[in-house]
Structure formats: structure tokens, C-alpha cells
Write a protein that holds these residues in place. Structure first.
Motif, PDB file in Angstrom:
ATOM      1  N   VAL A 160      -9.260   9.540  12.310  1.00  0.00           N
ATOM      2  CA  VAL A 160      -8.759   8.390  13.060  1.00  0.00           C
ATOM      3  C   VAL A 160      -9.945   7.780  13.798  1.00  0.00           C
ATOM      4  N   PHE A 161     -10.059   6.466  13.761  1.00  0.00           N
ATOM      5  CA  PHE A 161     -11.142   5.811  14.491  1.00  0.00           C
ATOM      6  C   PHE A 161     -10.695   4.397  14.854  1.00  0.00           C
ATOM      7  N   LYS A 162     -11.500   3.716  15.652  1.00  0.00           N
ATOM      8  CA  LYS A 162     -11.161   2.358  16.089  1.00  0.00           C
ATOM      9  C   LYS A 162     -12.295   1.402  15.774  1.00  0.00           C
TER      10      LYS A 162
ATOM     11  N   LEU B 273      -4.218   0.287  11.024  1.00  0.00           N
ATOM     12  CA  LEU B 273      -4.616   0.198   9.624  1.00  0.00           C
ATOM     13  C   LEU B 273      -4.473   1.586   8.992  1.00  0.00           C
ATOM     14  N   TYR B 274      -3.652   1.670   7.944  1.00  0.00           N
ATOM     15  CA  TYR B 274      -3.440   2.925   7.217  1.00  0.00           C
ATOM     16  C   TYR B 274      -4.206   2.864   5.894  1.00  0.00           C
TER      17      TYR B 274
ATOM     18  N   PRO C  84      -0.211  14.991  14.292  1.00  0.00           N
ATOM     19  CA  PRO C  84      -0.882  14.332  13.170  1.00  0.00           C
ATOM     20  C   PRO C  84      -0.294  14.787  11.837  1.00  0.00           C
ATOM     21  N   HIS C  85      -0.327  13.893  10.867  1.00  0.00           N
ATOM     22  CA  HIS C  85       0.125  14.237   9.517  1.00  0.00           C
ATOM     23  C   HIS C  85      -0.837  15.271   8.930  1.00  0.00           C
ATOM     24  N   PRO C  86      -0.317  16.272   8.174  1.00  0.00           N
ATOM     25  CA  PRO C  86      -1.208  17.320   7.651  1.00  0.00           C
ATOM     26  C   PRO C  86      -2.305  16.803   6.729  1.00  0.00           C
ATOM     27  N   GLU C  87      -2.088  15.627   6.107  1.00  0.00           N
ATOM     28  CA  GLU C  87      -3.115  15.074   5.228  1.00  0.00           C
ATOM     29  C   GLU C  87      -3.922  13.966   5.905  1.00  0.00           C
ATOM     30  N   GLU C  88      -3.805  13.847   7.217  1.00  0.00           N
ATOM     31  CA  GLU C  88      -4.624  12.873   7.934  1.00  0.00           C
ATOM     32  C   GLU C  88      -6.054  13.365   8.001  1.00  0.00           C
ATOM     33  N   VAL C  89      -6.977  12.544   7.532  1.00  0.00           N
ATOM     34  CA  VAL C  89      -8.377  12.945   7.446  1.00  0.00           C
ATOM     35  C   VAL C  89      -9.128  12.607   8.726  1.00  0.00           C
TER      36      VAL C  89
ATOM     37  N   ASP D 230     -13.051  -2.191  17.455  1.00  0.00           N
ATOM     38  CA  ASP D 230     -12.541  -3.031  18.543  1.00  0.00           C
ATOM     39  C   ASP D 230     -11.148  -2.523  18.915  1.00  0.00           C
ATOM     40  N   LYS D 231     -10.112  -3.354  18.868  1.00  0.00           N
ATOM     41  CA  LYS D 231      -8.771  -2.889  19.223  1.00  0.00           C
ATOM     42  C   LYS D 231      -8.020  -2.242  18.058  1.00  0.00           C
ATOM     43  N   LEU D 232      -8.512  -2.451  16.843  1.00  0.00           N
ATOM     44  CA  LEU D 232      -7.798  -1.984  15.650  1.00  0.00           C
ATOM     45  C   LEU D 232      -7.973  -0.481  15.463  1.00  0.00           C
ATOM     46  N   GLN D 233      -6.846   0.228  15.400  1.00  0.00           N
ATOM     47  CA  GLN D 233      -6.879   1.655  15.100  1.00  0.00           C
ATOM     48  C   GLN D 233      -6.776   1.855  13.587  1.00  0.00           C
ATOM     49  N   ALA D 234      -7.612   2.725  13.030  1.00  0.00           N
ATOM     50  CA  ALA D 234      -7.568   3.050  11.607  1.00  0.00           C
ATOM     51  C   ALA D 234      -7.244   4.523  11.435  1.00  0.00           C
ATOM     52  N   ARG D 235      -6.360   4.807  10.483  1.00  0.00           N
ATOM     53  CA  ARG D 235      -5.940   6.176  10.191  1.00  0.00           C
ATOM     54  C   ARG D 235      -6.131   6.416   8.699  1.00  0.00           C
ATOM     55  N   VAL D 236      -6.861   7.461   8.352  1.00  0.00           N
ATOM     56  CA  VAL D 236      -7.219   7.739   6.962  1.00  0.00           C
ATOM     57  C   VAL D 236      -6.502   8.997   6.488  1.00  0.00           C
ATOM     58  N   TYR D 237      -5.960   8.936   5.261  1.00  0.00           N
ATOM     59  CA  TYR D 237      -5.192  10.042   4.681  1.00  0.00           C
ATOM     60  C   TYR D 237      -5.782  10.434   3.333  1.00  0.00           C
TER      61      TYR D 237
END
Length: 258
Positions: free
Chosen positions: A9-11, A248-249, A2-7, A13-20
Motif C-alpha cells: 500500500v502506498f500513496k 486505486l486497486y 488487510p487482504h491476504p494477497e495484498e502486496v 499525493d492524496k491517492l491511495q494505491a493498493r496492490v494485490y
């Protein structure tokens, strides 16, 4: 890793979301993921076909992407997803010109196909670009989400998840046009073109992989609807929740309400 600033990760439905934590961290992580995917695809095939969005929301992503080392850009066929109607060839607001400045002129893809918003016959231009897209499957779409939930220029009133066309002429809604003012592309609403050419939702969703970069507080409502609202053209970006490989970023500001 994982990126060090990744806060988080969740989904949805099928869409993955990654928060920084920051816009820059979001852009760096998204660029790393796209570069990795390009490398994987080029191990399978001779050429990779990528569609790019043009917007200030993409600035950090594009900056990191063009700085990435080892990308075989000469094996990339590049497209863009929309273009204003009627702006002169040298207008900085033209999306083709934006991408030339921020990416294409710097990395020199093997081939770039531009949408011509000044074509005398816009329906013929749509057909021309659609035929180019249909030559082979699209591999990657690098997208954003508008303040009204649009992708490309598929505003809610013109978006169609079952559109028979791949590229079409659309009228832009007021929220979409005001976003261009908020982004600093135009000084006032009356300067923003009223029509554009756009890849349709089925064209965008046809890509094997979708990477969608959405930073900033002005996108909070659109992000919330994309994640939590019903899947419908009222928020066109909800279509990604049915896609097998969409990511989704988000930065912390955009993700505050999800």
C-alpha cells in the motif's frame, strides 16, 4: 484487516494505491471495500448513487460485487459513465448492455439510468443525463483507467479538469479505440465507433468516493504516469491525486513499474 494477497500500500499525493498478487484478489478486495462503503452510506441516507465503468478490466470486481451478500440493491441508484455513439440497442459492446449482463440484471438496483448513444439529438441527451446526475451528489464512482490514462472517455485530447459540462460528446483517440480491440470487444479498429458520450472529469471527481480498478500488463504505462507523472490532462487519471477519497486497486502486473 488487510487482504491476504495484498502486496503493498502506498500513496501518491492524496491517492491511495493498493496492490494485490492477482486480478481476482484485486477484484475481491475492491468489491469488499465498495460493499462496506455502501453499508456506511446507507446508514446515513435512504439512497446511494453509484457510477459504474464498463470494461473487461472491471470483470473481477463486478463478479465479486454481484456475489456479495446483504447489499440493499433496491436502495442503489446506478449510472454508467460513458457510451458509444451509434451502436444498435442490442450490440453487446454497448456499455449499458455490458453492465446489464455483468451486474444490473443480476442484482436489480432500485433504479438504473442509461446513456442513450442512439439519441437523435446527442447534445440533448447529454443535457438530460447531466440533469439526472445533478439532482443529488454522487456518492461512489467505480472506475478504471485506459491505456492512454483516460477515465471514462476523457482521452487526453478532450479531457478538461475544469470542464463546464457534466456530460459531453467526444471523439475517441486511436489509442483508446485500439484498446477496445485489445480487450476483444471489436475484431478490428475500423469497427470501433469514433465518438462517444462521456461523463466529464469534474463529474467523475465530484463523487464522494472513487474506487478505481486497474489490472493487467497493458496498463503499466498508464499506472506509472498516474502515480509518478505530472498532474495534467496528458494523463487524465492523475486528477485522482487531488481527490480526498480516491483509492486505486492494482494487480501485480499493472503495478510493476511503480
Amino acid at each position: 484487516m488487510p487482504h491476504p494477497e495484498e502486496v503493498r500500500v502506498f500513496k501518491a499525493d492524496k491517492l491511495q494505491a493498493r496492490v494485490y498478487a492477482t486480478r481476482d484478489a484485486m477484484g475481491a478486495a475492491a468489491a469488499d471495500a465498495v460493499v462496506h462503503r455502501i453499508e456506511q452510506l446507507l446508514a446515513e441516507k435512504e439512497q446511494v448513487r453509484i457510477v459504474f465503468a464498463a470494461a473487461v478490466s472491471q470483470n473481477e470486481f463486478l463478479a465479486h460485487l454481484r456475489q456479495a451478500e446483504g447489499v440493499e440493491w433496491d436502495r442503489i441508484e446506478a449510472f454508467h459513465m460513458d457510451e458509444y455513439v451509434g451502436l444498435p440497442d442490442d450490440a453487446s459492446q454497448r456499455f449499458g448492455n455490458f453492465l446489464k449482463e455483468h451486474l444490473f440484471d443480476r442484482v436489480q438496483p432500485g433504479h438504473v439510468e442509461y446513456i442513450d448513444g442512439t439519441a437523435p439529438d446527442l447534445k440533448a441527451e447529454c443535457a438530460r443525463y447531466a440533469a439526472l446526475l445533478a439532482e443529488r451528489p454522487l456518492d461512489i464512482v467505480c472506475a478504471g483507467i485506459g491505456e492512454n490514462g483516460h477515465m471514462a472517455f476523457n482521452d487526453p485530447h478532450v479531457a478538461n479538469f475544469h470542464d463546464p459540462e457534466m456530460v459531453k460528446v467526444v471523439a475517441l483517440d486511436r489509442t483508446c479505440r485500439m484498446q477496445q480491440v485489445h480487450d476483444g470487444a471489436f475484431a478490428a479498429l475500423d469497427q470501433v465507433p469514433t465518438h462517444a458520450l462521456t461523463l466529464t472529469m469534474p463529474a467523475l471527481m465530484s463523487a464522494r468516493w472513487i474506487y478505481c480498478m486497474v489490472p493487467g500488463a497493458t496498463k503499466r504505462e498508464a499506472v506509472r504516469e498516474t502515480i509518478k507523472g505530472p498532474i495534467s490532462t496528458a494523463c487524465p487519471a492523475t486528477a485522482m491525486r487531488r481527490h480526498d477519497h480516491a483509492i486505486l486497486y492494482l494487480d501485480a502486473e499493472a503495478a510493476r513499474d511503480v
